[in-house]
Motif scaffolding. Structure first.
Motif, short mmCIF file in Angstrom:
data_model
loop_
_atom_site.label_atom_id
_atom_site.label_comp_id
_atom_site.label_asym_id
_atom_site.label_seq_id
_atom_site.Cartn_x
_atom_site.Cartn_y
_atom_site.Cartn_z
N VAL A 41 77.05 31.98 66.47
CA VAL A 41 78.00 32.17 65.23
C VAL A 41 78.08 33.52 65.10
O VAL A 41 77.02 34.08 64.84
CB VAL A 41 77.38 31.22 64.02
CG1 VAL A 41 78.46 31.63 62.90
CG2 VAL A 41 77.37 29.55 64.12
N ILE A 173 82.73 30.68 65.73
CA ILE A 173 81.74 29.72 66.37
C ILE A 173 82.36 29.55 67.68
O ILE A 173 83.19 29.27 68.12
CB ILE A 173 81.59 28.43 65.57
CG1 ILE A 173 81.25 28.74 64.17
CG2 ILE A 173 80.62 27.43 66.15
CD1 ILE A 173 81.35 27.55 63.26
N LEU A 192 79.05 22.40 63.61
CA LEU A 192 77.83 22.50 64.36
C LEU A 192 77.53 21.35 65.28
O LEU A 192 77.12 21.34 66.37
CB LEU A 192 76.64 23.36 63.94
CG LEU A 192 77.15 24.75 63.26
CD1 LEU A 192 76.10 25.21 62.28
CD2 LEU A 192 77.45 25.63 64.38
#
Length: 200
Positions: A41, A173, A192
Motif C-alpha cells: 500500500v 494498493i 486487502l
C-alpha cells in the motif's frame, strides 16, 4: 533557497524553485512492514491534511496491527503537498529525521497539526518538533537545502498525479489507486483480504 525561521514568506520560494545545495541529506523511502509482504500500500498524504491526521490517529494503528505487523502488508509513505509550501517544508523535515524517529515525528506533527500550522512562525514551531527527533537547527536547515530530498518528494508527487491522485489521503494498493479519504478499517479489509487470499 532554504526556508527561513524568521520569515515564512521565504517559504514560497521553495514552491517555484529547487534548493541550491546538491549535497546533504538524501531522500529515502519510508515504510512499515516487510519488504516481502504480498501486498503493498502506498499512502499519499499531506501533513497539513486534517483527514490524513484522522487516518493516522484512528485508522492506521488498527491496520498496522492486523496487516503490517503480521507481515501481510508493506505500507509505504509518500508525501503530497498539494501545492502548499508549508506542507512541503514539513514533509522535507520528516524525511530528514533519523529512520527510527520518522514515524513518531510524523505522528506528532499530525497530532499537533493545528498548533504548528497556525503558529505565528510555523517553521520555528516545526523546528521545535524536529528537535524531539534529534534534529538541531543546522540539521533542519541542511535538510531544507537538500536537492535530493526536495526532488524525491516532487518526483513522488508527479507519480501520484500521473496515477490520478489529486487529494489526500489517497492509497494505491499493489500499484493501483483504490481508496480515497480516511476510510474505515472495514473498507480497507474489504480490499486487502481478497488480495491476500489470492496470494495464498
Amino acid at each position: 533557497m532554504r526556508f527561513s525561521f524568521s520569515s515564512l514568506a521565504l517559504v514560497v520560494v521553495l514552491a517555484v524553485g529547487t534548493p541550491a545545495q546538491a549535497q546533504g541529506p538524501s531522500y529515502e523511502e519510508r515504510s512499515l512492514g516487510a519488504a516481502t509482504a504480498p501486498v503493498q500500500v502506498i499512502e499519499y498524504s499531506s501533513l497539513l491534511c486534517s483527514h490524513c491526521a484522522t487516518f493516522h490517529k484512528d485508522i492506521l494503528p488498527q491496520i498496522k496491527k492486523e496487516y503490517i505487523d503480521t507481515g501481510k502488508v508493506r505500507w509505504v509513505f509518500r508525501d503530497h503537498s498539494l501545492g502548499s509550501p508549508l506542507a512541503l517544508g514539513a514533509a522535507m523535515i520528516t524525511r530528514c529525521a533519523p529512520m527510527d524517529t520518522y514515524y513518531p515525528l510524523m505522528g506528532t506533527l499530525f497530532a499537533n497539526q493545528r498548533a504548528w500550522a497556525s503558529a505565528p512562525n510555523p517553521m520555528e514551531a516545526l523546528q521545535s518538533y524536529a528537535a524531539l527527533a534529534g534534529m538541531d537547527k543546522d540539521a533542519v536547515a541542511a535538510c531544507l537545502d537538500s536537492e535530493s530530498v526536495f526532488k524525491g518528494i516532487r518526483d513522488g508527487e508527479a507519480e501520484a498525479e500521473a496515477a490520478g491522485v489529486d487529494s489526500t489521503p489517497s492509497f494505491l494498493i499493489n500499484g493501483k489507486p483504490v481508496i480515497v479519504g480516511a476510510q474505515s478499517v472495514e473498507q480497507f479489509r474489504a480490499v486487502l483480504d481478497p488480495l491476500l487470499a489470492a496470494k495464498k
